[in-house]
Write a protein that holds these residues in place. Structure first.
Motif, PDB file in Angstrom:
ATOM      1  N   LYS A   1     -21.107  18.141 -49.136  1.00  0.00           N
ATOM      2  CA  LYS A   1     -20.200  17.087 -49.849  1.00  0.00           C
ATOM      3  C   LYS A   1     -19.737  16.217 -48.624  1.00  0.00           C
ATOM      4  N   THR A   2     -20.510  14.906 -48.451  1.00  0.00           N
ATOM      5  CA  THR A   2     -20.360  14.272 -47.576  1.00  0.00           C
ATOM      6  C   THR A   2     -20.071  12.772 -47.957  1.00  0.00           C
ATOM      7  N   GLU A   3     -20.258  12.522 -49.153  1.00  0.00           N
ATOM      8  CA  GLU A   3     -20.026  11.218 -49.543  1.00  0.00           C
ATOM      9  C   GLU A   3     -18.927  11.043 -50.313  1.00  0.00           C
ATOM     10  N   ASP A   4     -18.097   9.914 -50.188  1.00  0.00           N
ATOM     11  CA  ASP A   4     -16.804   9.535 -51.095  1.00  0.00           C
ATOM     12  C   ASP A   4     -17.097   9.367 -52.446  1.00  0.00           C
ATOM     13  N   ALA A   5     -16.165  10.007 -53.092  1.00  0.00           N
ATOM     14  CA  ALA A   5     -16.287  10.043 -54.530  1.00  0.00           C
ATOM     15  C   ALA A   5     -16.368   8.615 -55.271  1.00  0.00           C
ATOM     16  N   THR A   6     -17.468   8.383 -56.335  1.00  0.00           N
ATOM     17  CA  THR A   6     -17.588   7.136 -56.932  1.00  0.00           C
ATOM     18  C   THR A   6     -16.611   6.855 -57.755  1.00  0.00           C
ATOM     19  N   ALA A   7     -16.280   5.758 -58.418  1.00  0.00           N
ATOM     20  CA  ALA A   7     -15.277   4.997 -59.480  1.00  0.00           C
ATOM     21  C   ALA A   7     -15.559   5.951 -60.450  1.00  0.00           C
ATOM     22  N   LYS A   8     -16.642   6.227 -61.006  1.00  0.00           N
ATOM     23  CA  LYS A   8     -16.869   7.184 -62.365  1.00  0.00           C
ATOM     24  C   LYS A   8     -16.303   8.507 -61.983  1.00  0.00           C
ATOM     25  N   ARG A   9     -16.595   9.233 -60.870  1.00  0.00           N
ATOM     26  CA  ARG A   9     -16.022  10.462 -60.601  1.00  0.00           C
ATOM     27  C   ARG A   9     -14.437  10.619 -60.512  1.00  0.00           C
ATOM     28  N   LYS A  10     -13.804   9.572 -59.953  1.00  0.00           N
ATOM     29  CA  LYS A  10     -12.392   9.413 -59.811  1.00  0.00           C
ATOM     30  C   LYS A  10     -11.798   9.129 -61.271  1.00  0.00           C
ATOM     31  N   SER A  11     -12.313   8.418 -62.066  1.00  0.00           N
ATOM     32  CA  SER A  11     -11.776   8.273 -63.346  1.00  0.00           C
ATOM     33  C   SER A  11     -12.065   9.484 -64.245  1.00  0.00           C
ATOM     34  N   GLU A  12     -13.187  10.196 -64.079  1.00  0.00           N
ATOM     35  CA  GLU A  12     -13.065  11.431 -64.815  1.00  0.00           C
ATOM     36  C   GLU A  12     -11.989  12.423 -64.307  1.00  0.00           C
ATOM     37  N   ALA A  13     -12.016  12.562 -63.220  1.00  0.00           N
ATOM     38  CA  ALA A  13     -10.797  13.425 -62.718  1.00  0.00           C
ATOM     39  C   ALA A  13      -9.657  13.165 -63.082  1.00  0.00           C
TER      40      ALA A  13
ATOM     41  N   ASN B   1      -8.995  13.555 -52.286  1.00  0.00           N
ATOM     42  CA  ASN B   1     -10.035  12.800 -51.979  1.00  0.00           C
ATOM     43  C   ASN B   1     -11.398  13.708 -51.364  1.00  0.00           C
ATOM     44  N   GLN B   2     -10.815  14.698 -50.551  1.00  0.00           N
ATOM     45  CA  GLN B   2     -11.836  15.805 -50.104  1.00  0.00           C
ATOM     46  C   GLN B   2     -12.142  16.474 -51.535  1.00  0.00           C
ATOM     47  N   SER B   3     -11.637  17.129 -52.173  1.00  0.00           N
ATOM     48  CA  SER B   3     -12.238  17.765 -53.343  1.00  0.00           C
ATOM     49  C   SER B   3     -12.945  16.930 -54.141  1.00  0.00           C
ATOM     50  N   LEU B   4     -12.783  15.641 -54.190  1.00  0.00           N
ATOM     51  CA  LEU B   4     -13.683  14.838 -55.006  1.00  0.00           C
ATOM     52  C   LEU B   4     -14.911  14.288 -54.424  1.00  0.00           C
ATOM     53  N   LYS B   5     -15.118  14.516 -53.060  1.00  0.00           N
ATOM     54  CA  LYS B   5     -16.199  14.206 -52.406  1.00  0.00           C
ATOM     55  C   LYS B   5     -17.542  14.799 -53.234  1.00  0.00           C
ATOM     56  N   MET B   6     -18.528  14.121 -52.775  1.00  0.00           N
ATOM     57  CA  MET B   6     -20.044  14.546 -53.722  1.00  0.00           C
ATOM     58  C   MET B   6     -21.008  14.389 -52.652  1.00  0.00           C
ATOM     59  N   SER B   7     -21.926  15.227 -53.033  1.00  0.00           N
ATOM     60  CA  SER B   7     -23.121  15.344 -52.157  1.00  0.00           C
ATOM     61  C   SER B   7     -24.179  14.270 -52.520  1.00  0.00           C
ATOM     62  N   LYS B   8     -24.996  14.135 -51.770  1.00  0.00           N
ATOM     63  CA  LYS B   8     -26.186  12.516 -51.837  1.00  0.00           C
ATOM     64  C   LYS B   8     -26.816  12.832 -53.139  1.00  0.00           C
ATOM     65  N   GLN B   9     -27.062  14.021 -53.468  1.00  0.00           N
ATOM     66  CA  GLN B   9     -28.124  14.481 -54.658  1.00  0.00           C
ATOM     67  C   GLN B   9     -27.034  14.220 -56.146  1.00  0.00           C
ATOM     68  N   GLU B  10     -25.646  14.436 -55.982  1.00  0.00           N
ATOM     69  CA  GLU B  10     -24.794  14.252 -56.975  1.00  0.00           C
ATOM     70  C   GLU B  10     -24.599  12.956 -57.282  1.00  0.00           C
ATOM     71  N   VAL B  11     -24.427  11.949 -56.076  1.00  0.00           N
ATOM     72  CA  VAL B  11     -24.533  10.420 -56.212  1.00  0.00           C
ATOM     73  C   VAL B  11     -25.727   9.927 -56.803  1.00  0.00           C
ATOM     74  N   LYS B  12     -26.917  10.446 -56.325  1.00  0.00           N
ATOM     75  CA  LYS B  12     -28.441   9.930 -57.098  1.00  0.00           C
ATOM     76  C   LYS B  12     -28.254  10.402 -58.663  1.00  0.00           C
ATOM     77  N   GLU B  13     -27.783  11.571 -59.102  1.00  0.00           N
ATOM     78  CA  GLU B  13     -27.801  11.698 -60.212  1.00  0.00           C
ATOM     79  C   GLU B  13     -26.880  11.084 -61.137  1.00  0.00           C
ATOM     80  N   GLU B  14     -25.764  10.916 -60.516  1.00  0.00           N
ATOM     81  CA  GLU B  14     -24.607  10.043 -61.314  1.00  0.00           C
ATOM     82  C   GLU B  14     -25.440   8.614 -61.414  1.00  0.00           C
ATOM     83  N   PHE B  15     -25.975   7.803 -60.560  1.00  0.00           N
ATOM     84  CA  PHE B  15     -26.422   6.729 -60.656  1.00  0.00           C
ATOM     85  C   PHE B  15     -27.478   6.689 -61.652  1.00  0.00           C
TER      86      PHE B  15
END
Length: 380
Positions: free
Chosen positions: A32-44, A243-257
């Motif tokens: 989990k190295t990537e900051d959460a996207t706007a979509k991830r924050k909205s869902e949370a 913010n740490q709990s919402l961090k995403m992996s690179k693969q999760e960012v790609k899948e969300e995109f």
């Protein structure tokens, strides 16, 4: 075949030979190295997962309650004193036989009224402050998802994991630290004021009660101030942990995109087909053109003009390969091709397909069309 990215480094060995150390970058793909996207924050946020400090609410509630008591204390004291005098003076005039149900109901209503008059300002201030602090922390959000039945919360193993988790340890350390700090301030306050307490034995009851009430209020305000400082630090910690709990992996960012924007390969295919369809439609319009203006090799613009048109329109344009294709179709359908470098470049740059030619090119286009009409007249 799946492509695996690697990084190879050469390292000297003890034997003098060079060894090769290979790092497989795919191993780090799940971190989990990537900051959460706007979509991830909205869902949370919709799930009620927001950065919020309960300590901040407690601190402001304590401060607002005791500040209201300090400001309204004289009024509360005078109201209660006057009411007690009224009650005792009224009861002294009644005998046991005079106390009817109606009188008891009246006394109960009077007691309830004075109770609400005394407590309502304090309760109202606490309510307003708590709502304001909650709104400042998380804004307006309405969700019922945290209230839904979740069987994971009833799982003993899940509860045990929460008890021994990092968050539980942090909360324990925070509680112990808060108790230590508050205990120190209470000890220091009592140690400072303890010499004055024996002097209250010779003071009137009213004065001693006022003195003790003042001491209690001052101590509570000091403790509230300390809790407020701790709560501010806790809020920043909660914000960081959230913010740490919402961090995403690179693969999760790609899948969300892919889910939001669509698969890039599929989108590329769709755009390719759209371009092909637009190309076919454009080529179908070339035979209806009045003239094709060329560069002569790099640009080609097909113009159409009829008597009912206000000005000529561009039905096709292209560069390099598309320009050659336009000229090929024009020759096949005997559409006039005129070489004019300046006009071809200007039409290509200043207008799109379906647009009327720019006004500043009217004269140049009119000359080209006049030339084409004279040429067609001679050929006919």
């Amino acid at each position: 075949m799946e492509c695996i990215a690697t990084f190879t480094a050469s390292l000297p060995c003890s034997s003098g030979k060079t060894g090769r150390l290979v790092f497989d970058l795919q191993r780090f793909n799940g971190e989990k190295t990537e900051d959460a996207t706007a979509k991830r924050k909205s869902e949370a946020r919709q799930k009620g997962q927001v950065a919020k400090s309960a300590e901040l609410n407690s601190a402001f509630i304590i401060l607002s309650a005791f500040f209201a008591l300090k400001m309204l204390g004289p009024h509360i004291y005078s109201s209660l004193t006057a009411f007690m005098k009224y009650i005792f003076s009224s009861l002294s005039t009644f005998s046991t036989q005079d106390l009817t149900i109606q009188i008891i109901i009246t006394l109960f209503l009077d007691i309830s009224l004075i109770f609400f008059q005394v407590t309502m300002p304090i309760m109202l201030s606490i309510t307003i402050i708590s709502i304001a602090i909650n709104f400042m922390q998380v804004g307006f959000t309405l969700t019922f998802e945290p209230l839904l039945l979740n069987f994971d919360r009833l799982n003993p193993l899940t509860g045990l994991q929460r008890l021994v988790s990092k968050r539980a340890l942090v909360e324990l350390v925070k509680s112990l630290f808060k108790i230590a700090i508050i205990g120190y301030f209470v000890y220091r306050f009592i140690n400072r004021e303890i010499l004055f307490i024996p002097k209250l034995l010779g003071v009137e009851l009213v004065d001693s009660l006022q003195y003790i009430a003042g001491l209690t209020t001052d101590l509570a305000l000091q403790i509230g101030g300390v809790i407020l400082v701790l709560a501010a630090l806790d809020y920043f910690y909660q914000w960081w942990e959230h913010n740490q709990s919402l961090k995403m992996s690179k693969q999760e960012v790609k899948e969300e995109f892919k889910q939001t924007e669509g698969n890039p390969q599929i989108k590329g295919k769709i755009k390719e087909r759209q371009r092909a369809m637009a190309m076919r439609r454009m080529m179908q319009e070339v035979p209806t053109a009045s003239v094709v203006v060329t560069n002569p090799t790099h640009f080609a613009v097909a113009l159409k003009y009829q008597k009912d048109m206000a000005a000529p329109i561009i039905v096709a344009k292209g560069q390099d390969f598309i320009a050659a294709k336009i000229k090929e179709v024009a020759r096949a359908h005997k559409v006039a091709i005129v070489e004019n470098k300046f006009l071809a470049r200007s039409l290509y740059s200043n207008a799109e397909i379906g647009d009327v030619i720019p006004p500043h090119l009217y004269q140049a286009v009119a000359e080209v069309l006049a030339y084409v009409y004279r040429l067609n007249k001679k050929l006919s």
